[in-house]
Design an enzyme around this catalytic site. Structure first.
Site, PDB file in Angstrom:
ATOM      1  N   ASP A 102       6.064  13.665  27.323  1.00  0.00           N
ATOM      2  CA  ASP A 102       6.033  15.114  27.184  1.00  0.00           C
ATOM      3  C   ASP A 102       5.528  15.429  25.759  1.00  0.00           C
ATOM      4  O   ASP A 102       5.465  14.530  24.906  1.00  0.00           O
ATOM      5  CB  ASP A 102       7.467  15.631  27.420  1.00  0.00           C
ATOM      6  CG  ASP A 102       7.633  17.088  27.069  1.00  0.00           C
ATOM      7  OD1 ASP A 102       6.768  17.888  27.445  1.00  0.00           O
ATOM      8  OD2 ASP A 102       8.637  17.417  26.413  1.00  0.00           O
ATOM      9  N   ASP A 108      12.193  16.139  27.111  1.00  0.00           N
ATOM     10  CA  ASP A 108      13.416  16.817  26.655  1.00  0.00           C
ATOM     11  C   ASP A 108      13.823  18.005  27.507  1.00  0.00           C
ATOM     12  O   ASP A 108      14.916  18.528  27.361  1.00  0.00           O
ATOM     13  CB  ASP A 108      13.216  17.325  25.218  1.00  0.00           C
ATOM     14  CG  ASP A 108      12.216  18.471  25.163  1.00  0.00           C
ATOM     15  OD1 ASP A 108      11.124  18.322  25.734  1.00  0.00           O
ATOM     16  OD2 ASP A 108      12.536  19.520  24.586  1.00  0.00           O
ATOM     17  N   ASP A 122       5.987  19.013  23.663  1.00  0.00           N
ATOM     18  CA  ASP A 122       6.910  19.813  22.847  1.00  0.00           C
ATOM     19  C   ASP A 122       8.333  19.274  22.941  1.00  0.00           C
ATOM     20  O   ASP A 122       8.871  19.111  24.030  1.00  0.00           O
ATOM     21  CB  ASP A 122       6.886  21.272  23.312  1.00  0.00           C
ATOM     22  CG  ASP A 122       5.527  21.906  23.117  1.00  0.00           C
ATOM     23  OD1 ASP A 122       5.260  22.420  22.037  1.00  0.00           O
ATOM     24  OD2 ASP A 122       4.707  21.863  24.068  1.00  0.00           O
TER      25      ASP A 122
HETATM   26 MG   LIG Z   1       9.335  19.380  26.160  1.00  0.00          MG
END
Ligand SMILES: [Mg+2]
Length: 311
Positions: A67, A248, A69
């Site tokens: 991923d 996340d 960000d």
């Molecule tokens: Mg993310």
């Protein structure tokens, strides 16, 4: 793989992935991602830093999904300033030379390509609705194409409606629209949700997908980051590869879930919640540490290179 052409648009790809089973004869239903497999708590997960060596030892080939960000870059108040630091870019580039490496993000694919700048990597944008890779692979998937007119209409309605919601930010991606509420006053948050409801009532071929301080408006089709990662794995002929996904956000759970049996999800963060991930990293610094640790492990074996040639 380089001579293989994989270009599919619209829903035709669903036949191949098996996802059409959920669509029904109408082709479109309320296609919220399944939230199954959340059998663990993030706080109880072992560190991926300790697990990576045995994991790679046991794997014939590797597909590494990352991923952006909150994983490769720390979360910032304004997404447009989330730049990748040079050291991390070098790590990603080196890994992309050792195993198939994909950046999987909710961002627009072109945006993420510009930010990461690793031409050897694969890019999955708009939460899985837009997949592309290095030119020699001629690999592309644009599953949102039939929904572009509705997305354009939704964008207009959201921009008009958000004008009365100070702090609300509309971000158009090719196959998804993000309504960011990070800077909206708490008492106005219900109005943000109501605006999305109002827009979706007019456009039933779109749906909402909640994220961290954001509501995503996407094609109402049974597709998500998880399905796009399985599609990529298949398209690259990496059926027997260990797929790792590091992320996340709540949307990363769709990937953690599909990898629960033949891969490993790695959750990033301090947040305590249910998850389908198997391992954990505390922050983006630990992510960089993991990537750094993977390089000599992959380089030490020819298996890592096999993943690349087959991919
Ligand atoms: Mg993310």
């Amino acid at each position: 793989m380089s001579e293989r052409t994989t270009r599919r648009t619209g829903e035709s790809v669903l036949d191949r992935s098996g996802a059409n089973a959920r669509l029904g004869s109408a082709g479109r239903t309320d296609a919220r991602s399944p939230r199954t497999g959340h059998t663990r708590r993030t706080g109880e997960l072992p560190s991926a830093l300790d697990a990576i060596e045995p994991l790679l030892d046991a794997a014939r080939r590797v597909l590494l999904c990352l991923d952006y960000d909150g994983t490769l870059t720390p979360i910032v108040a304004r997404p447009e300033i989330a730049e990748l630091d040079v050291a991390t870019r070098h790590l990603v580039r080196e890994l992309a030379g050792l195993c198939a490496t994909a950046i999987v993000s909710g961002r627009d694919r072109r945006d993420i390509e510009r930010r990461v700048q690793v031409p050897e990597a694969f890019y999955v944008g708009s939460h899985g609705f837009d997949v592309g890779g290095p030119a020699e692979h001629r690999l592309a998937l644009q599953i949102g194409e039939p929904y572009l007119a509705s997305l354009d209409a939704a964008e207009r309605l959201l921009r008009a409606g958000s004008a009365r919601l100070p702090g609300a930010l509309v971000e158009r991606k090719r196959f998804s629209i993000a309504l960011h509420s990070r800077m909206v006053a708490r008492e106005l948050l219900p109005a943000v949700g109501a605006l999305v409801d109002e827009v979706l009532a007019q456009l039933p071929d779109l749906r909402r997908e909640p994220g961290k301080e954001v509501i995503e408006v996407q094609p109402n089709v049974a597709w998500d980051k998880g399905k796009s990662v399985l599609w990529l794995k298949d398209a690259l002929g990496l059926d027997d590869a260990l797929a790792l996904h590091v992320g996340d956000d709540l949307t990363d759970e769709t990937v953690f879930t599909v990898l629960a049996d033949d891969g490993a999800g790695i959750f990033v963060g301090e947040e305590e919640r249910a998850t389908a991930a198997r391992y954990r990293l505390r922050d983006t610094e630990e992510v960089a540490l993991l990537l750094r640790r993977m390089i000599p492990l992959l380089r030490a074996r020819t298996v890592g290179r096999a993943g690349r040639t087959a991919g």
